[in-house]
Scaffold this active site. Structure first.
Site, PDB file in Angstrom:
ATOM      1  N   ASN A 209       0.754  -1.803  -0.096  1.00  0.00           N
ATOM      2  CA  ASN A 209       0.066  -0.070   0.115  1.00  0.00           C
ATOM      3  C   ASN A 209       0.879   1.101  -0.348  1.00  0.00           C
ATOM      4  OD1 ASN A 209       0.234   1.079   3.004  1.00  0.00           O
ATOM      5  ND2 ASN A 209      -0.024  -0.798   3.528  1.00  0.00           N
ATOM      6  N   ASP A 279      -4.750  -5.830   4.635  1.00  0.00           N
ATOM      7  CA  ASP A 279      -6.027  -6.667   5.493  1.00  0.00           C
ATOM      8  C   ASP A 279      -5.905  -8.461   5.460  1.00  0.00           C
ATOM      9  OD1 ASP A 279      -6.252  -4.894   7.628  1.00  0.00           O
ATOM     10  OD2 ASP A 279      -7.835  -3.624   5.456  1.00  0.00           O
ATOM     11  N   LYS A 289       8.559 -17.530  -9.805  1.00  0.00           N
ATOM     12  CA  LYS A 289       7.796 -16.276 -10.277  1.00  0.00           C
ATOM     13  C   LYS A 289       6.299 -17.389 -10.972  1.00  0.00           C
ATOM     14  CE  LYS A 289       8.346 -12.697 -13.813  1.00  0.00           C
ATOM     15  NZ  LYS A 289       9.078 -12.062 -14.668  1.00  0.00           N
ATOM     16  N   PRO A 306      -4.184 -11.644  10.246  1.00  0.00           N
ATOM     17  CA  PRO A 306      -4.777 -11.591  12.113  1.00  0.00           C
ATOM     18  C   PRO A 306      -4.518  -9.708  12.263  1.00  0.00           C
ATOM     19  CG  PRO A 306      -1.988 -11.972  11.740  1.00  0.00           C
ATOM     20  CD  PRO A 306      -2.462 -12.343  10.667  1.00  0.00           C
ATOM     21  N   ASP A 307      -5.229  -9.690  12.769  1.00  0.00           N
ATOM     22  CA  ASP A 307      -5.257  -7.937  13.109  1.00  0.00           C
ATOM     23  C   ASP A 307      -4.895  -7.549  14.676  1.00  0.00           C
ATOM     24  OD1 ASP A 307      -6.952  -5.774  14.777  1.00  0.00           O
ATOM     25  OD2 ASP A 307      -8.288  -5.397  12.697  1.00  0.00           O
ATOM     26  N   ILE A 308      -3.208  -6.702  14.582  1.00  0.00           N
ATOM     27  CA  ILE A 308      -3.009  -6.765  15.530  1.00  0.00           C
ATOM     28  C   ILE A 308      -3.521  -6.048  16.749  1.00  0.00           C
ATOM     29  CG2 ILE A 308      -0.938  -5.285  16.266  1.00  0.00           C
ATOM     30  CD1 ILE A 308       0.237  -5.876  13.202  1.00  0.00           C
ATOM     31  N   PHE A 324      -4.686   4.401  14.370  1.00  0.00           N
ATOM     32  CA  PHE A 324      -4.385   5.549  13.806  1.00  0.00           C
ATOM     33  C   PHE A 324      -5.740   4.858  12.467  1.00  0.00           C
ATOM     34  CE2 PHE A 324      -1.233   8.418  13.595  1.00  0.00           C
ATOM     35  CZ  PHE A 324      -0.761   8.217  13.694  1.00  0.00           C
ATOM     36  N   LYS A 338     -14.040   1.967  14.644  1.00  0.00           N
ATOM     37  CA  LYS A 338     -12.941   1.835  15.104  1.00  0.00           C
ATOM     38  C   LYS A 338     -12.402   1.958  16.770  1.00  0.00           C
ATOM     39  CE  LYS A 338     -10.689   1.687  10.308  1.00  0.00           C
ATOM     40  NZ  LYS A 338     -10.358   1.894   9.406  1.00  0.00           N
ATOM     41  N   LYS A 342     -12.092  -2.031  18.160  1.00  0.00           N
ATOM     42  CA  LYS A 342     -11.099  -2.736  18.450  1.00  0.00           C
ATOM     43  C   LYS A 342     -10.527  -2.250  19.476  1.00  0.00           C
ATOM     44  CE  LYS A 342      -9.146  -2.377  13.743  1.00  0.00           C
ATOM     45  NZ  LYS A 342      -8.459  -2.245  12.537  1.00  0.00           N
TER      46      LYS A 342
HETATM   47  N1  CTP Z   1      -4.595  -2.625  12.239  1.00  0.00           N
HETATM   48  C1  CTP Z   1      -3.704  -3.639  12.934  1.00  0.00           C
HETATM   49  N2  CTP Z   1      -3.899  -5.039  12.383  1.00  0.00           N
HETATM   50  C2  CTP Z   1      -4.096  -4.615  10.669  1.00  0.00           C
HETATM   51  C3  CTP Z   1      -4.895  -4.632   9.750  1.00  0.00           C
HETATM   52  C4  CTP Z   1      -5.245  -2.768  10.997  1.00  0.00           C
HETATM   53  O1  CTP Z   1      -3.771  -3.202  13.699  1.00  0.00           O
HETATM   54  N3  CTP Z   1      -4.782  -6.692  10.517  1.00  0.00           N
HETATM   55  C5  CTP Z   1      -4.419  -1.672  12.561  1.00  0.00           C
HETATM   56  C6  CTP Z   1      -3.467  -0.619  12.232  1.00  0.00           C
HETATM   57  O2  CTP Z   1      -2.270  -0.196  12.375  1.00  0.00           O
HETATM   58  C7  CTP Z   1      -4.796   0.966  12.579  1.00  0.00           C
HETATM   59  C8  CTP Z   1      -5.787   0.522  12.300  1.00  0.00           C
HETATM   60  O3  CTP Z   1      -6.050  -0.927  12.575  1.00  0.00           O
HETATM   61  O4  CTP Z   1      -3.985   1.782  13.370  1.00  0.00           O
HETATM   62  C9  CTP Z   1      -6.822   0.568  11.755  1.00  0.00           C
HETATM   63  O5  CTP Z   1      -6.201   0.231  10.608  1.00  0.00           O
HETATM   64  P1  CTP Z   1      -7.288   0.267   9.002  1.00  0.00           P
HETATM   65  O6  CTP Z   1      -6.691  -0.104   8.249  1.00  0.00           O
HETATM   66  O7  CTP Z   1      -7.954   1.620   8.690  1.00  0.00           O
HETATM   67  O8  CTP Z   1      -8.671  -0.956   9.808  1.00  0.00           O
HETATM   68  P2  CTP Z   1      -9.396  -1.611   9.511  1.00  0.00           P
HETATM   69  O9  CTP Z   1      -9.654  -2.279  10.633  1.00  0.00           O
HETATM   70  O10 CTP Z   1      -8.070  -2.844   8.182  1.00  0.00           O
HETATM   71  O11 CTP Z   1     -10.404  -1.178   8.458  1.00  0.00           O
HETATM   72  P3  CTP Z   1     -10.732  -0.727   7.344  1.00  0.00           P
HETATM   73  O12 CTP Z   1      -9.262  -1.983   5.849  1.00  0.00           O
HETATM   74  O13 CTP Z   1     -12.073  -1.809   6.540  1.00  0.00           O
HETATM   75  O14 CTP Z   1     -10.746   0.398   7.109  1.00  0.00           O
END
Ligand code: CTP
Length: 401
Positions: A209, A279, A289, A306-308, A324, A338, A342
């Site tokens: 990204n 994500d 390749k 995984p969502d940290i 953020f 969020k 979260k």
């Molecule tokens: N974050 C995280 N782990 C992930 C994705 C996001 O810890 N796998 C954290 C980012 O570091 C940030 C916050 O979650 O602090 C929000 O990230 P964002 O990408 O905006 O949120 P998402 O939960 O991915 O929501 P969306 O993509 O649907 O907007």
């Protein structure tokens, strides 16, 4: 706190080291400090006022009797404006006049009229510096609370070798930065993530990204300047580790970032998730390749990462969590959502696009926490990071004492 937006009065006196003061202005401006330059008459024989005006972006003052200068910002206003006075280079003559409390030129008058701490960077021939008169004057100044920076020893412009050389611009800047270090996050362990993550498709391709990592790096720097012990976990970025950051761990994928964060936060007080974590990742990574499949198109199957932040919020005890949210629309609505979803203590949301956010130098943030919000208007990322840390420390102390 760093020196972003801090007001530094740089006094340049007559000596060949005045050329190093030009570099110093640049380096202070790099960190968003406001710099105003006062020169003695002697200094103008080495460097012109135009040079300093161009570098500082502010008018330069030389004489106490300059009507235009006095009308714009009088010497007393200038003395009050300054949060720090840095005299670099400080000649033997200037040191003598300050030690004796003279007020017969602009610099000496401003020094007497200011409550700001005064820093002196002596620069002169080694024989002059060693002279008992100079040493006695310097001793007088030190006893009065003036802070002496240097001098260094080595080759001198006059050909001599010895002590009397002015410190380098970066060393003087570091002294200014250190003078603003505050106690807001003193002794706290802070983990910051920054940058994008790359999810490999095959040995040459990845899904990434547009995060540059600049905001996260600025936040890590500001936290370190606020006295915290900072661990910075960075995705793939080409940025230098900010000064004072204790530890840096480089990762590539979201899964690696997840593992590094979970380990680093075991003892942490605060976690700041500034990284743009991917994500999704390809369900399988091709070992070779992928070849073009003429006209057939390609479908990639993605698995969720995984969502940290969400994982950290399940911990007990959990660190104070600052997330953020970069959004292209409905910033406040998504950010508030969020914050709750979260289990965060605070969220910093920004609109992406229009010269702000990803890849941009400037940003603007909206902060939300349970029961409150505050807008931080458009500014450089470094300035915003500093303001964010002030607010974060306030919320942390309100919650945990
Ligand atoms: N974050 C995280 N782990 C992930 C994705 C996001 O810890 N796998 C954290 C980012 O570091 C940030 C916050 O979650 O602090 C929000 O990230 P964002 O990408 O905006 O949120 P998402 O939960 O991915 O929501 P969306 O993509 O649907 O907007």
């Amino acid at each position: 706190m760093s020196i972003a937006q801090r007001r530094i009065l740089l006094a340049v006196t007559g000596g060949i080291a005045a050329y190093k003061a030009c570099e110093l202005v640049r380096r202070l401006r790099d960190l968003d400090a406001h710099v105003r330059v006062v020169m003695t008459e002697g200094a103008t024989h080495f460097v012109t006022a135009t040079t300093f005006q161009a570098l500082s972006g502010e008018p330069v003052r030389i004489s106490l009797w300059d009507e235009h200068g006095e009308a714009a910002m009088g010497h007393i206003e200038l003395a009050k404006w300054a949060e720090r006075i840095l005299i670099a280079p400080a000649s033997a003559d200037t040191i003598a006049r300050l030690a004796n409390g003279f007020a017969n030129d602009l610099l000496s008058t401003v020094c007497l009229a200011s409550a700001a701490p005064v820093y002196v960077a002596p620069a002169m021939n080694q024989q002059m510096w060693a002279h008992p008169a100079v040493q006695a004057n310097m001793e007088t100044l030190r006893r009065r609370g003036v802070i002496q920076l240097g001098p260094d020893s080595g080759d001198q412009a006059c050909g001599d070798i010895g002590s009397g050389r002015m410190l380098e611009a970066l060393e003087l800047r570091e002294a200014m930065v250190a003078s603003f270090v505050d106690e807001r996050l003193r002794d706290l362990k802070v983990v910051v993530t920054a940058g994008p993550t790359y999810e490999d498709i095959d040995p040459v391709r990845f899904i990434g990204n547009r995060s540059s990592g600049k905001m996260g790096f600025a936040v890590a720097e500001a936290a370190a300047y606020a006295g915290a012990e900072v661990t910075l976990i960075a995705g793939p970025v080409g940025l230098a580790t900010p000064p004072r950051v204790a530890r840096r761990i480089d990762v590539r994928s979201a899964a690696q970032m997840h593992d590094a964060v979970l380990e680093a936060t075991a003892q942490a007080d605060i976690y700041i998730g500034a990284a743009a974590v991917g994500d999704y990742r390809p369900a399988t990574v091709a070992g070779q390749k992928l070849k073009k499949r003429d006209g057939k198109g390609l479908t990639l199957e993605l698995s969720e990462n995984p969502d940290i932040l969400a994982d950290l919020s399940q911990r007990s005890p959990k660190p104070f969590l600052l997330g953020f949210a970069a959004e292209t629309h409905d910033v406040a609505v998504y950010a508030q959502d969020k914050l709750k979803r979260k289990g965060l203590d605070m969220i910093a949301a920004n609109q992406v696009g229009g010269g702000l956010g990803f890849e941009a130098e400037d940003n603007a943030l909206s902060l939300f926490w349970p029961g409150g919000e505050e807008a931080l208007p458009r500014a450089s990322k470094r300035t915003l990071a500093q303001q964010l840390i002030v607010k974060l420390a306030e919320r942390y102390r309100a919650q945990r004492g």
